[in-house]
Design an enzyme around this catalytic site. Structure first.
Site, PDB file in Angstrom:
ATOM      1  N   LYS A  83      59.496  20.439  23.143  1.00  0.00           N
ATOM      2  CA  LYS A  83      58.769  21.080  22.885  1.00  0.00           C
ATOM      3  C   LYS A  83      58.092  22.223  21.827  1.00  0.00           C
ATOM      4  O   LYS A  83      59.629  22.861  21.517  1.00  0.00           O
ATOM      5  CB  LYS A  83      58.714  22.199  23.920  1.00  0.00           C
ATOM      6  CG  LYS A  83      57.470  22.658  25.299  1.00  0.00           C
ATOM      7  CD  LYS A  83      58.281  22.860  25.843  1.00  0.00           C
ATOM      8  CE  LYS A  83      57.033  23.547  27.321  1.00  0.00           C
ATOM      9  NZ  LYS A  83      57.403  24.291  28.369  1.00  0.00           N
ATOM     10  N   LEU A  84      57.363  22.772  20.728  1.00  0.00           N
ATOM     11  CA  LEU A  84      57.025  23.321  19.673  1.00  0.00           C
ATOM     12  C   LEU A  84      55.301  23.909  20.259  1.00  0.00           C
ATOM     13  O   LEU A  84      54.963  23.319  20.564  1.00  0.00           O
ATOM     14  CB  LEU A  84      56.823  21.761  18.386  1.00  0.00           C
ATOM     15  CG  LEU A  84      57.927  20.780  18.602  1.00  0.00           C
ATOM     16  CD1 LEU A  84      57.553  19.906  19.144  1.00  0.00           C
ATOM     17  CD2 LEU A  84      57.956  21.657  17.121  1.00  0.00           C
TER      18      LEU A  84
END
Ligand code: G3P
Length: 213
Positions: A83-84
């Site tokens: 997740k970014l």
């Protein structure tokens, strides 16, 4: 529409898996910080228990730092999704991670343009935050409808995860729009299960049954 559980809590994941209705888990730094214990071990446990995508967020702000964290996390288990938060730095990281076969979830998405960029960088998932948009007087579910229409226009295969969900009604709305996934807190899952008429109906069946001849 698939359902993911938005939590880092082990008991919640176990209960939802037992119910048989979730196909993935999303975590974020705030959710992880609320829990004690070894978070890496818990993430590996979720990967095995859920048997589907488990999103884990990187904390670095620069592309190289994100890539280093992402590679380390992705090596833990094949179900890990990185997740970014959507930034110029993370878009570059998403592109590189796709080239390496590592799945990504572009998070903290608050506009259709951010979703287009995430998709074009090659994100596997994009997570628009409905509740937090509503918090600032904007139309969170309207954003989901926009992104869905745009992705359909261009056959974009990035999956839309409706995030920052706060109520069961939002789950219905997301499904009506055709979102791929809603990631929901455990409390929302519990609220989805219950209906006062179901409880009344069970009580009546039980009392009638007790009086059977
Ligand atoms: O999925 C994103 C979620 O964890 C954020 O929810 O309620 O903190 O806006 P919330």
């Amino acid at each position: 529409m698939k359902l993911f559980l938005d939590t880092a809590n082990q008991a919640e994941v176990e209960a939802a898996v037992k119910m048989g209705v979730i196909s993935g888990v999303t975590t974020n730094p705030s959710l992880v910080a609320k829990e004690g214990g070894d978070y890496i071990e818990r993430v590996k446990y979720f990967c095995e228990l859920v048997g589907g995508p488990i999103s884990v967020e990187v904390m670095a702000a620069d592309t190289e730092g994100m890539l280093a964290e992402a590679r380390e996390l992705a090596a833990l288990h094949e179900n890990i999704v990185i997740k970014l938060p959507i930034t110029a730095e993370s878009l570059a990281a998403i592109k590189q991670l796709k080239a390496e076969g590592i799945k990504t979830n572009a998070t903290l998405c608050f506009s259709a343009n951010q979703a287009i960029l995430a998709a074009r960088a090659g994100a596997s998932y994009v997570s628009p935050f409905v509740g937090r948009l509503n918090d600032v007087g904007m139309d969170g579910m309207g954003l989901i409808a926009e992104i869905k229409a745009i992705f359909d226009n261009y056959d974009i295969d990035t999956e839309i995860i409706v995030a920052s969900v706060r109520s069961p009604r939002q789950v219905t709305d997301a499904a009506m729009i055709g979102a791929d996934i809603a990631t929901i807190p455990f409390k929302t899952l519990e609220q989805m299960v219950s209906h006062p008429q179901t409880d009344l109906g069970i009580a009546k069946f039980e009392s009638d049954w007790a009086k059977r001849k």
